[in-house]
Design an enzyme around this catalytic site. Structure first.
Site, PDB file in Angstrom:
ATOM      1  N   SER A  53     -11.798  34.296   3.147  1.00  0.00           N
ATOM      2  CA  SER A  53     -11.314  34.595   4.496  1.00  0.00           C
ATOM      3  C   SER A  53     -10.142  35.564   4.478  1.00  0.00           C
ATOM      4  CB  SER A  53     -10.885  33.296   5.155  1.00  0.00           C
ATOM      5  OG  SER A  53     -10.361  33.560   6.430  1.00  0.00           O
ATOM      6  N   VAL A  99       0.015  38.708   6.796  1.00  0.00           N
ATOM      7  CA  VAL A  99      -0.687  39.249   7.958  1.00  0.00           C
ATOM      8  C   VAL A  99      -0.366  38.382   9.180  1.00  0.00           C
ATOM      9  CG1 VAL A  99      -2.996  39.584   8.966  1.00  0.00           C
ATOM     10  CG2 VAL A  99      -2.523  40.358   6.632  1.00  0.00           C
ATOM     11  N   ASN A 126     -13.968  30.941   9.637  1.00  0.00           N
ATOM     12  CA  ASN A 126     -12.677  30.363   9.273  1.00  0.00           C
ATOM     13  C   ASN A 126     -11.847  30.147  10.538  1.00  0.00           C
ATOM     14  OD1 ASN A 126      -9.638  30.806   8.488  1.00  0.00           O
ATOM     15  ND2 ASN A 126     -10.638  30.213   6.583  1.00  0.00           N
ATOM     16  N   CYS A 179      -2.002  26.559   8.155  1.00  0.00           N
ATOM     17  CA  CYS A 179      -1.218  27.054   9.293  1.00  0.00           C
ATOM     18  C   CYS A 179      -0.084  26.080   9.618  1.00  0.00           C
ATOM     19  CB  CYS A 179      -2.096  27.190  10.531  1.00  0.00           C
ATOM     20  SG  CYS A 179      -3.608  28.111  10.260  1.00  0.00           S
ATOM     21  N   ILE A 229      -8.344  27.654  -3.780  1.00  0.00           N
ATOM     22  CA  ILE A 229      -7.068  27.461  -3.121  1.00  0.00           C
ATOM     23  C   ILE A 229      -6.799  28.579  -2.119  1.00  0.00           C
ATOM     24  CG2 ILE A 229      -6.029  26.221  -5.025  1.00  0.00           C
ATOM     25  CD1 ILE A 229      -4.631  28.768  -5.939  1.00  0.00           C
ATOM     26  N   ASN A 230      -6.000  28.250  -1.117  1.00  0.00           N
ATOM     27  CA  ASN A 230      -5.416  29.278  -0.279  1.00  0.00           C
ATOM     28  C   ASN A 230      -4.300  29.940  -1.099  1.00  0.00           C
ATOM     29  OD1 ASN A 230      -4.591  30.790   2.000  1.00  0.00           O
ATOM     30  ND2 ASN A 230      -5.357  29.156   3.329  1.00  0.00           N
ATOM     31  N   GLY A 276      -4.759  36.981  -5.920  1.00  0.00           N
ATOM     32  CA  GLY A 276      -5.154  37.915  -6.971  1.00  0.00           C
ATOM     33  C   GLY A 276      -5.230  37.253  -8.336  1.00  0.00           C
ATOM     34  N   GLY A 284      -8.169  34.419  -7.307  1.00  0.00           N
ATOM     35  CA  GLY A 284      -8.089  35.354  -8.416  1.00  0.00           C
ATOM     36  C   GLY A 284      -9.385  35.711  -9.104  1.00  0.00           C
TER      37      GLY A 284
HETATM   38  C1  LIG Z   1      -4.839  39.824   3.278  1.00  0.00           C
HETATM   39  C2  LIG Z   1      -5.252  38.376   3.174  1.00  0.00           C
HETATM   40  C3  LIG Z   1      -5.552  37.669   4.330  1.00  0.00           C
HETATM   41  C4  LIG Z   1      -5.938  36.326   4.272  1.00  0.00           C
HETATM   42  N1  LIG Z   1      -6.270  35.670   5.421  1.00  0.00           N
HETATM   43  C5  LIG Z   1      -6.704  34.390   5.367  1.00  0.00           C
HETATM   44  C6  LIG Z   1      -7.147  33.706   6.550  1.00  0.00           C
HETATM   45  O1  LIG Z   1      -7.177  34.270   7.649  1.00  0.00           O
HETATM   46  N2  LIG Z   1      -7.549  32.411   6.441  1.00  0.00           N
HETATM   47  C7  LIG Z   1      -7.565  31.762   5.221  1.00  0.00           C
HETATM   48  O2  LIG Z   1      -7.964  30.603   5.180  1.00  0.00           O
HETATM   49  N3  LIG Z   1      -7.189  32.397   4.087  1.00  0.00           N
HETATM   50  C8  LIG Z   1      -6.756  33.682   4.136  1.00  0.00           C
HETATM   51  N4  LIG Z   1      -6.383  34.334   2.961  1.00  0.00           N
HETATM   52  C9  LIG Z   1      -6.445  33.624   1.676  1.00  0.00           C
HETATM   53  C10 LIG Z   1      -7.727  33.951   0.913  1.00  0.00           C
HETATM   54  O3  LIG Z   1      -8.875  33.587   1.640  1.00  0.00           O
HETATM   55  C11 LIG Z   1      -7.758  33.268  -0.462  1.00  0.00           C
HETATM   56  O4  LIG Z   1      -7.644  31.880  -0.289  1.00  0.00           O
HETATM   57  C12 LIG Z   1      -6.640  33.726  -1.390  1.00  0.00           C
HETATM   58  O5  LIG Z   1      -6.381  35.096  -1.224  1.00  0.00           O
HETATM   59  C13 LIG Z   1      -6.930  33.432  -2.865  1.00  0.00           C
HETATM   60  O6  LIG Z   1      -8.086  34.110  -3.315  1.00  0.00           O
HETATM   61  P1  LIG Z   1      -8.039  35.549  -4.064  1.00  0.00           P
HETATM   62  O7  LIG Z   1      -7.009  35.439  -5.146  1.00  0.00           O
HETATM   63  O8  LIG Z   1      -9.422  35.766  -4.571  1.00  0.00           O
HETATM   64  O9  LIG Z   1      -7.648  36.556  -3.027  1.00  0.00           O
HETATM   65  C14 LIG Z   1      -6.006  35.675   3.012  1.00  0.00           C
HETATM   66  C15 LIG Z   1      -5.707  36.400   1.847  1.00  0.00           C
HETATM   67  C16 LIG Z   1      -5.345  37.734   1.902  1.00  0.00           C
HETATM   68  C17 LIG Z   1      -5.044  38.487   0.637  1.00  0.00           C
END
Ligand SMILES: Cc1cc2nc3c(=O)[nH]c(=O)nc-3n(C[C@H](O)[C@H](O)[C@H](O)COP(=O)(O)O)c2cc1C
Ligand SMILES: Cc1cc2nc3c(=O)[nH]c(=O)nc-3n(C[C@H](O)[C@H](O)[C@H](O)COP(=O)(O)OP(=O)(O)OC[C@H]3O[C@@H](n4cnc5c(N)ncnc54)[C@H](O)[C@@H]3O)c2cc1C
Lengths: 310, 256
Positions: free
Chosen positions: A30, A79, A107, A137, A198-199, A224, A251
């Site tokens: 998301s 954001v 989401n 949130c 994880i978020n 990341g 990541g």
């Molecule tokens: C720019 C950005 C916006 C995100 N917006 C949301 C969101 O709206 N809702 C949510 O549940 N997670 C959000 N996330 C979290 C990601 O969905 C994810 O959980 C997190 O980035 C870890 O995964 P990754 O390392 O592969 O990016 C956001 C992440 C990024 C980088």
């Protein structure tokens, strides 16, 4: 890409999450995906599911800029869940998503339990296949404490959304807690159909030349490849604490990373920040997973999971 | 279906044209074919720990080539500066909503520092009279390219080493430079001051904004700016990478 198509048939990449069958375990994290913009780079039918950016009951303006900062092997974002609101989403974005041969996971964001429930109810009659409830949130009524950081609050959101929604619900867990298994158990007990984790981790970056925080919001979500070990550890712990399906993320950059999450206990995965490094990452990672499976002669995701020994 | 791509483009030239400022010419026929003035491309650093694309404006569009001009400011651009001709670099399709050249009698192109590059292709695209007013800290660049594109060039420097000592707006006023349409790219303070100046002389201006980007292609809503809209707040957060980088000066909320 095309040289895999013959073998892809023999491999079973499909996965069932709460009664919904995904063609493969790759979904989009998301907030890092837009069907229109990401779909300009690769064929969205390659995805197991599209997970949308967070949507709330009313439009949210989001945070001031800068909202993005790069860190060593990772990034921060603040954001602030800018989104056009559920009515606009249903009228203008959902119809576009329906054309693809993949599942739609919406989401959901909220500042109160009522907010979450309003979005969930409005999605009942729509093409959404599942909801992913972002409980990271802040709860405005409780002084801005994250819903996801307290078992009772996480349980309450889950219970109320479960009550009003006719769709399977995935609860998305925050890693910013002492014991993630406690939250996972609490949401499972209230009827969560799956969890995703994880978020982002709460992080911060200071510009030592300007002597100021880099993000306007000061702090932001850390994502990341740098966060992957934390995510793998948490998926591993949660797998041993609950019985519902797990969508693992944090990541993931390669097909081997997907295998790692599956061994830790994930049923499916999401690709997030990787799509910033390479816009076609979700499709490429799927192909790399196939290569990995061929290398070790795995025929299904279950075989990967069962091959893991401690 | 897939309208955008990231390719490995061959570097034809990568040369320092002023201190810490490089011109990179890429062989990229398919990207050049889809590009227009004021758009940018994403350059992807190779180092694994630098994840995000670096947005760089398109300076010139050739038949088979793209010319970029970039300043070395941090890790990514330092890496780019080390590339030799013959090596490759990952580059995206042209992205964003660029300048919309207007059919006017006299166009004034105002650039500041590393914001000057996109004005070159813009000048090439315009047929009427064009005046370029470009400002630098110390050392000017792209003067000849702008002249070749038919522009009369005025230069300002902070140090006064070359041309007028002062900023571009002071230079415009001092020289009595006028036109019926302005275009600009440069630091935000300059754009803000220019938008105010253009408003005072009742002349439209297109400005190219800069903001920290995540994905660089419209998916993440990281790089927003405030654009006046009929909403409760009086503005809407629009994406610099998609709705921009070029906006009308009169529609931007200049709050910082
Ligand atoms: C720019 C950005 C916006 C995100 N917006 C949301 C969101 O709206 N809702 C949510 O549940 N997670 C959000 N996330 C979290 C990601 O969905 C994810 O959980 C997190 O980035 C870890 O995964 P990754 O390392 O592969 O990016 C956001 C992440 C990024 C980088
Ligand atoms: C639409 C647009 C067009 C641009 N065109 C040009 C151009 O033609 N020539 C040029 O020299 N520069 C241009 N820039 C600025 C350029 O993107 C940055 O200087 C560059 O990204 C710096 O990268 P770095 O790794 O060297 O710096 P670092 O500071 O190490 O970068 C860290 C992170 O911050 C981002 N970042 C740093 N500075 C900026 C900045 N000023 N604007 C946006 N992001 C930044 C980087 O992309 C990276 O994600 C443009 C920026 C935008 C938004």
């Amino acid at each position: 890409m095309s040289n895999h198509q013959g073998t892809e048939k023999k491999l079973d990449l499909s996965v069932n999450i709460a009664g919904v069958t995904l063609n493969n375990p790759i979904t989009t994290a998301s907030g890092t995906f837009s069907a229109y913009e990401s779909g300009a780079f690769y064929n969205l039918n390659e995805l197991g599911a599209m997970i949308t950016k967070g949507v709330a009951n009313i439009p949210w303006d989001g945070n001031p800029t800068p909202r993005i900062a790069e860190t060593y092997g990772g990034m921060l974002n603040a954001v602030g869940l800018q989104n056009p609101g559920i009515d606009y989403f249903i009228a203008h974005e959902l119809p576009y998503l329906r054309q693809f041969d993949t599942k739609i996971i919406v989401n959901v964001a909220g500042r109160s339990i009522e907010d979450y429930c309003e979005v969930a109810e409005k999605l009942n009659g729509t093409a959404a296949d599942m909801l992913e409830v972002n409980i990271s949130c802040p709860n405005v009524k409780k002084g801005g404490i994250g819903f996801g950081t307290h078992s009772e609050m996480a349980a309450k959101v889950t219970k109320e959304v479960r009550r009003v929604s006719k769709k399977p619900i995935i609860i998305k867990l925050t890693p910013n807690v002492t014991d993630i298994t406690e939250i996972a158990k609490a949401v499972e007990a209230e009827g969560a159909d799956a969890v995703s984790l994880i978020n982002t981790l709460l992080g911060m970056k200071i510009d030592v030349h300007r002597k100021k925080p880099v993000l306007a919001n000061k702090m932001g979500g850390f994502s990341g490849p740098a966060i992957k070990p934390v995510a793998v550890r948490m998926v591993y712990q949660v797998r041993r604490a609950v019985n519902i399906p797990i969508i693992g993320l944090g990541g993931i950059m390669t097909g081997e990373d997907v295998a790692e999450f599956i061994m830790a206990g994930a049923d499916a995965v999401s690709v997030g920040t990787a799509a910033f490094v390479n816009p076609t990452a979700p499709a490429d990672i799927k192909n790399e997973l196939i290569e990995y499976m061929q290398k070790y002669n795995f025929k299904s995701l279950k075989e990967i999971r069962e091959a893991f020994t401690e | 279906m897939c309208k955008k791509t990231v390719i490995e483009a061959k570097i034809i030239q990568n040369q320092e044209i002023a201190q810490g400022v490089y011109r990179m010419v890429l062989s990229a026929p398919e990207i050049a074919a889809g590009a227009s003035c004021g758009q940018f491309v994403n350059l992807y650093p190779k180092a694994k720990h630098t994840l995000l694309p670096r947005p760089i404006s398109i300076c010139e569009i050739g038949e088979d080539t793209l010319t970029l001009v970039y300043g070395v400011v941090g890790e990514g651009t330092r890496e780019f500066a080390g590339y030799n001709a013959g090596e490759t670099i990952r580059v995206s399709s042209a992205i964003g909503t660029g300048f919309k050249p207007q059919k006017t009698k006299t166009a004034v192109l105002v650039g500041g520092g590393i914001g000057v590059p996109p004005l070159v292709e813009l000048a090439k695209q315009m047929s009427g009279e064009k005046i370029a007013v470009i400002g630098f800290r110390d050392e000017p660049f792209l003067k000849e390219e702008l002249e070749k594109a038919g522009a009369k060039v005025y230069i300002a420097t902070d140090s006064g080493k070359t041309g007028f000592k002062g900023n571009v707006i002071e230079l415009i006023q001092e020289q009595g430079i006028s036109g019926d349409y302005f275009y600009s790219c440069g630091p935000k303070v300059m754009l803000k001051a220019l938008a105010a100046y253009c408003e005072s002389i009742n002349t439209p201006v297109q400005v190219s904004l800069e903001e920290r980007m995540g994905c660089g292609y419209g998916a993440c809503v990281g790089c927003v700016c405030k654009i006046k809209e009929n909403t409760e707040t009086g503005y809407e957060h629009k994406k610099v990478c998609k709705d921009g980088p070029v906006f009308l000066g009169s529609e931007v909320v200049w709050d910082e």
